[in-house]
Scaffold this motif. Structure first.
Motif, short mmCIF file in Angstrom:
data_model
loop_
_atom_site.label_atom_id
_atom_site.label_comp_id
_atom_site.label_asym_id
_atom_site.label_seq_id
_atom_site.Cartn_x
_atom_site.Cartn_y
_atom_site.Cartn_z
N LEU A 1 -4.52 7.20 -0.44
CA LEU A 1 -4.63 6.12 -1.43
C LEU A 1 -6.11 5.86 -1.66
N TRP A 2 -6.53 5.96 -2.92
CA TRP A 2 -7.95 5.79 -3.22
C TRP A 2 -8.40 4.35 -3.04
N GLN A 3 -9.68 4.19 -2.76
CA GLN A 3 -10.22 2.87 -2.43
C GLN A 3 -10.09 1.88 -3.58
N ASN A 4 -10.12 2.34 -4.82
CA ASN A 4 -9.97 1.38 -5.91
C ASN A 4 -8.60 0.69 -5.86
N HIS A 5 -7.56 1.41 -5.45
CA HIS A 5 -6.24 0.81 -5.28
C HIS A 5 -6.20 -0.08 -4.04
N ILE A 6 -6.84 0.38 -2.96
CA ILE A 6 -6.87 -0.41 -1.73
C ILE A 6 -7.51 -1.77 -2.00
N GLU A 7 -8.65 -1.76 -2.67
CA GLU A 7 -9.35 -3.01 -2.97
C GLU A 7 -8.53 -3.90 -3.90
N PHE B 1 0.83 -1.20 0.00
CA PHE B 1 0.00 0.00 0.00
C PHE B 1 0.87 1.25 0.00
N LEU B 2 1.93 1.24 0.80
CA LEU B 2 2.80 2.41 0.89
C LEU B 2 3.43 2.75 -0.45
N SER B 3 3.73 1.73 -1.24
CA SER B 3 4.36 1.97 -2.54
C SER B 3 3.41 2.61 -3.55
N GLN B 4 2.11 2.57 -3.26
CA GLN B 4 1.12 3.09 -4.19
C GLN B 4 0.53 4.43 -3.78
N GLY B 5 0.78 4.85 -2.52
CA GLY B 5 0.16 6.08 -2.03
C GLY B 5 1.16 7.13 -1.60
N GLN B 6 0.67 8.18 -0.99
CA GLN B 6 1.49 9.27 -0.49
C GLN B 6 1.22 9.47 0.99
N THR B 7 2.27 9.64 1.78
CA THR B 7 2.11 9.82 3.21
C THR B 7 2.01 11.30 3.58
N HIS B 8 1.20 11.58 4.60
CA HIS B 8 1.03 12.95 5.09
C HIS B 8 1.05 12.92 6.62
N PRO B 9 1.81 13.79 7.27
CA PRO B 9 1.91 13.77 8.73
C PRO B 9 0.70 14.37 9.43
N VAL B 10 -0.16 15.04 8.68
CA VAL B 10 -1.31 15.72 9.28
C VAL B 10 -2.59 15.02 8.84
N VAL B 11 -3.45 14.70 9.81
CA VAL B 11 -4.76 14.14 9.52
C VAL B 11 -5.82 15.14 9.96
N SER B 12 -7.02 14.96 9.46
CA SER B 12 -8.10 15.87 9.78
C SER B 12 -9.15 15.16 10.62
N PHE B 13 -9.53 15.76 11.72
CA PHE B 13 -10.61 15.24 12.55
C PHE B 13 -11.67 16.31 12.62
N HIS B 14 -12.78 16.08 11.92
CA HIS B 14 -13.87 17.06 11.86
C HIS B 14 -13.33 18.44 11.48
#
Length: 284
Positions: A97-103, A65-78
């Motif tokens: 990472l979009w769900q189509n790649h996850i699946e 999964f990591l090889s297909q997506g981009q990491t971000h240190p900040v997440v959003s909560f509400h």
């Protein structure tokens, strides 16, 4: 009649992950999925949270999964940004990472574990007895399983057929979400107004946009149309940017529901079939 230890209805992320876990435990498991392939209409969820990546790492597949997506240190909560770069974990970030790649990645893993997937079919009925569940499929085939698990989403047919109540709170806000093409380049990014937050983002292919719009009133229960999206865009931006050729259009709300029980004898529920909740920021 084909026999399995466990039959899972739904090959979304929950169903795929459950199937893999059961297969690793030596359980004879199979999935029933209405889609003919794992291809997903639209991109849906947009990422994985830290704890999810930790679980995938425990199974030795996080790098896929990591090889297909981009990491971000900040997440959003509400809509509140949270810096998690100092979290005590190897995965102190959000993975975009979009769900189509996850699946697709999960399905590949499940395939390696030799889990059969009955594609292009749905569970149309089932009957329980003391020893298991007889499962009827839409093509007339019948399966016999010790247990049936509904991983078939918030509108779960398994939950309804099992007679499990789904109490909760009705929606107070709704959002339109769509993937469309455009004739006029949109205003990218977020916009806030008295109604709520709206966003337009360019997708990977560069010719489609993902539109998320807060509706002025809670939308109807019927499936939204391109006209609904067009009118909502005009209300917010003054133009619909000539949107056309939608890949998919949907509506989600802040409705909150939880199944009264996660099990009815030999029928179990998991994922959105068991609970739905308001969006709070990132998806995982």
């Amino acid at each position: 009649m084909t026999e399995h230890g466990v039959a899972i209805a739904g090959a979304g992320p929950t169903g795929l992950m459950l199937a893999a876990e059961l297969a690793l435990a030596g359980v004879d498991v199979a999935i029933v999925e209405r889609r003919a392939s794992q291809d997903l209409a639209g991109l849906r969820a947009g990422g994985l949270h830290s704890r999810t990546i930790e679980v995938l790492d425990q199974r030795g597949i996080a790098d896929r999964f990591l090889s297909q997506g981009q990491t971000h240190p900040v997440v959003s909560f509400h809509q509140i940004p949270l810096d998690i770069s100092d979290f005590p974990t190897r995965h102190n970030y959000l993975l975009a990472l979009w769900q189509n790649h996850i699946e697709r990645i999960l399905a590949g893993w499940v395939g390696e574990l030799a889990v059969p997937i009955y594609r292009g079919r749905e569970v149309t009925g089932f009957a329980q007895d003391e020893g298991g569940v007889n499962v009827e499929l839409s093509d007339g085939q019948r399966l016999r399983a010790e247990y049936l698990v509904g991983c078939d989403g918030g509108r779960s047919q398994i939950r309804k057929a099992a007679g499990i109540e789904f109490p909760g709170w009705e929606p107070t806000t709704s959002w339109l979400i769509a993937e469309v093409e455009w004739f006029e380049e949109p205003e990218w990014g977020f916009r806030n107004d008295a109604v709520g937050t709206h966003a337009i983002g360019k997708l990977e292919d560069g010719r489609r946009a993902r539109v998320v719009l807060t509706e002025q009133q809670v939308g109807a229960a019927s499936e939204p149309t391109l006209r609904d999206v067009s009118e909502a865009l005009i209300a917010v931006y003054g133009t619909d940017y000539g949107i056309h050729s939608p890949t998919w259009i949907s509506r989600f709300t802040d409705m909150t529901r939880q199944a009264a029980a996660y099990r009815e004898r030999r029928v179990l529920l998991a994922g959105d079939a068991a609970h739905v909740h308001p969006p709070v920021g990132g998806q995982g």
